[in-house]
Design a protein around this motif. Structure first.
Motif, PDB file in Angstrom:
ATOM      1  N   TYR A  58       0.832  -1.212   0.000  1.00  0.00           N
ATOM      2  CA  TYR A  58       0.000   0.000   0.000  1.00  0.00           C
ATOM      3  C   TYR A  58       0.865   1.260   0.000  1.00  0.00           C
ATOM      4  O   TYR A  58       0.661   2.170  -0.810  1.00  0.00           O
ATOM      5  CB  TYR A  58      -0.919  -0.001   1.217  1.00  0.00           C
ATOM      6  CG  TYR A  58      -1.705   1.276   1.379  1.00  0.00           C
ATOM      7  CD1 TYR A  58      -2.910   1.459   0.713  1.00  0.00           C
ATOM      8  CD2 TYR A  58      -1.229   2.319   2.176  1.00  0.00           C
ATOM      9  CE1 TYR A  58      -3.626   2.637   0.845  1.00  0.00           C
ATOM     10  CE2 TYR A  58      -1.939   3.499   2.316  1.00  0.00           C
ATOM     11  CZ  TYR A  58      -3.137   3.651   1.655  1.00  0.00           C
ATOM     12  OH  TYR A  58      -3.830   4.826   1.774  1.00  0.00           O
TER      13      TYR A  58
ATOM     14  N   ILE B   7       1.007   3.804  -3.228  1.00  0.00           N
ATOM     15  CA  ILE B   7       0.467   5.164  -3.137  1.00  0.00           C
ATOM     16  C   ILE B   7       1.571   6.194  -3.320  1.00  0.00           C
ATOM     17  O   ILE B   7       1.381   7.214  -4.002  1.00  0.00           O
ATOM     18  CB  ILE B   7      -0.240   5.365  -1.781  1.00  0.00           C
ATOM     19  CG1 ILE B   7      -1.435   4.425  -1.661  1.00  0.00           C
ATOM     20  CG2 ILE B   7      -0.692   6.805  -1.634  1.00  0.00           C
ATOM     21  CD1 ILE B   7      -2.504   4.634  -2.698  1.00  0.00           C
ATOM     22  N   ARG B   8       2.742   5.951  -2.742  1.00  0.00           N
ATOM     23  CA  ARG B   8       3.843   6.908  -2.885  1.00  0.00           C
ATOM     24  C   ARG B   8       4.397   6.923  -4.294  1.00  0.00           C
ATOM     25  O   ARG B   8       5.099   7.858  -4.678  1.00  0.00           O
ATOM     26  CB  ARG B   8       4.968   6.572  -1.895  1.00  0.00           C
ATOM     27  CG  ARG B   8       4.579   6.790  -0.446  1.00  0.00           C
ATOM     28  CD  ARG B   8       5.672   6.343   0.489  1.00  0.00           C
ATOM     29  NE  ARG B   8       6.838   7.194   0.380  1.00  0.00           N
ATOM     30  CZ  ARG B   8       8.090   6.766   0.393  1.00  0.00           C
ATOM     31  NH1 ARG B   8       8.332   5.478   0.494  1.00  0.00           N
ATOM     32  NH2 ARG B   8       9.083   7.606   0.302  1.00  0.00           N
TER      33      ARG B   8
ATOM     34  N   LEU C 223      -4.790   9.769  -8.209  1.00  0.00           N
ATOM     35  CA  LEU C 223      -5.763   9.278  -7.243  1.00  0.00           C
ATOM     36  C   LEU C 223      -7.073  10.057  -7.325  1.00  0.00           C
ATOM     37  O   LEU C 223      -8.168   9.482  -7.216  1.00  0.00           O
ATOM     38  CB  LEU C 223      -5.196   9.368  -5.827  1.00  0.00           C
ATOM     39  CG  LEU C 223      -4.038   8.432  -5.491  1.00  0.00           C
ATOM     40  CD1 LEU C 223      -3.607   8.630  -4.052  1.00  0.00           C
ATOM     41  CD2 LEU C 223      -4.436   6.980  -5.703  1.00  0.00           C
TER      42      LEU C 223
ATOM     43  N   ALA D 251      -9.384  10.143  -1.216  1.00  0.00           N
ATOM     44  CA  ALA D 251      -8.148  10.128  -1.997  1.00  0.00           C
ATOM     45  C   ALA D 251      -7.048  10.920  -1.281  1.00  0.00           C
ATOM     46  O   ALA D 251      -5.887  10.483  -1.227  1.00  0.00           O
ATOM     47  CB  ALA D 251      -8.396  10.697  -3.387  1.00  0.00           C
TER      48      ALA D 251
ATOM     49  N   MET E 201      -5.851   8.850   1.758  1.00  0.00           N
ATOM     50  CA  MET E 201      -5.009   7.728   1.343  1.00  0.00           C
ATOM     51  C   MET E 201      -3.617   8.192   0.960  1.00  0.00           C
ATOM     52  O   MET E 201      -2.610   7.572   1.324  1.00  0.00           O
ATOM     53  CB  MET E 201      -5.667   7.000   0.163  1.00  0.00           C
ATOM     54  CG  MET E 201      -6.947   6.266   0.498  1.00  0.00           C
ATOM     55  SD  MET E 201      -7.729   5.595  -0.979  1.00  0.00           S
ATOM     56  CE  MET E 201      -6.426   4.533  -1.608  1.00  0.00           C
ATOM     57  N   PHE E 202      -3.534   9.294   0.213  1.00  0.00           N
ATOM     58  CA  PHE E 202      -2.252   9.791  -0.271  1.00  0.00           C
ATOM     59  C   PHE E 202      -1.390  10.296   0.887  1.00  0.00           C
ATOM     60  O   PHE E 202      -0.213   9.944   1.008  1.00  0.00           O
ATOM     61  CB  PHE E 202      -2.495  10.904  -1.286  1.00  0.00           C
ATOM     62  CG  PHE E 202      -1.250  11.429  -1.933  1.00  0.00           C
ATOM     63  CD1 PHE E 202      -0.670  10.754  -2.982  1.00  0.00           C
ATOM     64  CD2 PHE E 202      -0.656  12.601  -1.493  1.00  0.00           C
ATOM     65  CE1 PHE E 202       0.491  11.237  -3.588  1.00  0.00           C
ATOM     66  CE2 PHE E 202       0.491  13.085  -2.078  1.00  0.00           C
ATOM     67  CZ  PHE E 202       1.064  12.403  -3.136  1.00  0.00           C
TER      68      PHE E 202
ATOM     69  N   ALA F 297       0.093   7.579   3.441  1.00  0.00           N
ATOM     70  CA  ALA F 297       1.257   6.809   3.012  1.00  0.00           C
ATOM     71  C   ALA F 297       2.554   7.547   3.341  1.00  0.00           C
ATOM     72  O   ALA F 297       3.541   6.929   3.768  1.00  0.00           O
ATOM     73  CB  ALA F 297       1.169   6.532   1.508  1.00  0.00           C
TER      74      ALA F 297
END
Length: 364
Positions: free
Chosen positions: A198, A202-203, A210, A237, A240-241, A244
């Motif tokens: 994950y 994401i990174r 996203l 979004a 989540m970003f 990370a």
């Protein structure tokens, strides 16, 4: 007697003027060598050729409270674009006669943020107070209860939307990032692998991708007739970003902890959750305050990217104002105003982090 008079004379001798005060500071910091002297003179020259013209443009030759026609015949800034369109820039398409509601919601949010600064108030009662404040803010924005006309979220915009995406996005991303960091440090292979995948996934993609996925791709997987609010998709979004990146920062703090801390916890008979909650995390999070705040500030500014999925945040409402033929050509003034709003918010975050770091510093 002569010796005493000589001692008195020598005791009243003051250091040279060129070594103390303003002159001493200038000589020590700005002209303490050929390179620094040339650099100082170069900076002074750049300031000389740039600051006076800007002051003349921004203040001397500018207009502030006029119509758009008065701005066509001046050489300075037309700050009138801001008061003439302030309500739309701040509130977007929110109904004009109901704009007191998002204004009151923002005031409640700001008051809660200032109230929560004091660490002495970090108790369970503060969580309950935030819960009540969130319910009130949600009712003010959404309506739908007796006395409050319902307003669709598609009409939300401007500064309230920016604060909504940033404050609640960052507040939610931080605990998620901590959980991901702990998962990546876990000795359970499945949990560790999921967290690693994950975080690296994401990174490895930009926030724009996203946002596009949340706006365009995600609805394709929903059953027919089922929709998810666009603001909620953008909020997820952003969470989540940001989570990370927070996870990697927190992981660095966890790795910097001495093994003796874990051994001391084991000697006290603490289990894993007690060790993390009471001993490891408080110290690790204190260490990573500066990089964490840097990521949060970057994430706050990145919320402006929601303009690409047609959400009318503060930047989008400003762009819409400048699309009006009457105010075309005055983008510099409008964007300076928006930049000042972002600067004030980021400065508040940075200043509070420095103060919190000093309060938690136990090395003094």
């Amino acid at each position: 007697m002569e010796d005493n008079s000589q001692q008195q004379d020598t005791s009243t001798v003051k250091p040279p003027v060129t070594s103390v005060g303003a002159i001493g500071w200038v000589r020590t910091n700005l002209f303490n060598g050929p390179f620094n002297s040339l650099l100082t003179l170069g900076v002074l020259y750049l300031l000389w050729i740039s600051v006076p013209p800007f002051v003349r443009w921004a203040f001397v030759d500018s207009v502030w409270m006029t119509d758009y026609m008065a701005c066509r015949n001046i050489d300075g800034a037309c700050w009138s674009v801001i008061p003439a369109n302030l309500r739309f820039i701040i509130f977007g398409f929110y109904p004009h006669d109901l704009q007191w509601r998002p204004l009151l919601a923002m005031i409640i949010l700001v008051v809660m943020l200032f109230y929560s600064q004091d660490r002495k108030r970090w108790k369970k009662s503060l969580l309950y107070l935030w819960g009540v404040a969130l319910v009130i803010m949600g009712l003010l924005m959404k309506g739908g209860v007796p006395g409050l006309t319902p307003v669709e979220s598609s009409q939300w915009g401007g500064l309230p939307l920016t604060l909504l995406l940033s404050v609640f996005g960052l507040a939610s991303a931080y605990p998620v990032g901590i959980i991901l960091a702990l998962g990546r440090q876990s000795k359970m292979p499945v949990i560790k692998s999921l967290c690693v995948v994950y975080i690296e996934l994401i990174r490895g993609v930009p926030l724009i991708s996203l946002l596009f996925m949340s706006s365009v791709v995600f609805p394709l997987f929903l059953p027919e007739g089922v929709t998810v609010n666009a603001i909620l998709r953008a909020q997820v979004a952003i969470i989540m970003f940001t989570a990370a990146y927070i996870a990697e920062v927190v992981r660095g703090g966890l790795q910097g902890m001495n093994k003796g801390q874990y051994e001391a916890a084991d000697a006290l008979g603490l289990n894993y959750f007690q060790t993390m909650r009471l001993i490891i995390l408080p110290q690790a999070l204190k260490i990573v305050i500066p990089p964490s705040v840097s990521i949060l500030i970057s994430a706050f500014k990145d919320t402006s990217l929601v303009v690409i999925i047609a959400l009318y945040d503060l930047l989008k409402t400003t762009q819409s104002t400048l699309s009006d033929p009457k105010w075309m050509g005055f983008s510099a003034e409008a964007y300076i105003f928006v930049a000042l709003i972002y600067f004030v918010c980021c400065f508040f975050m940075s200043n509070y982090s420095r103060r919190l770091e000093q309060e938690l510093n136990t090395d003094l």
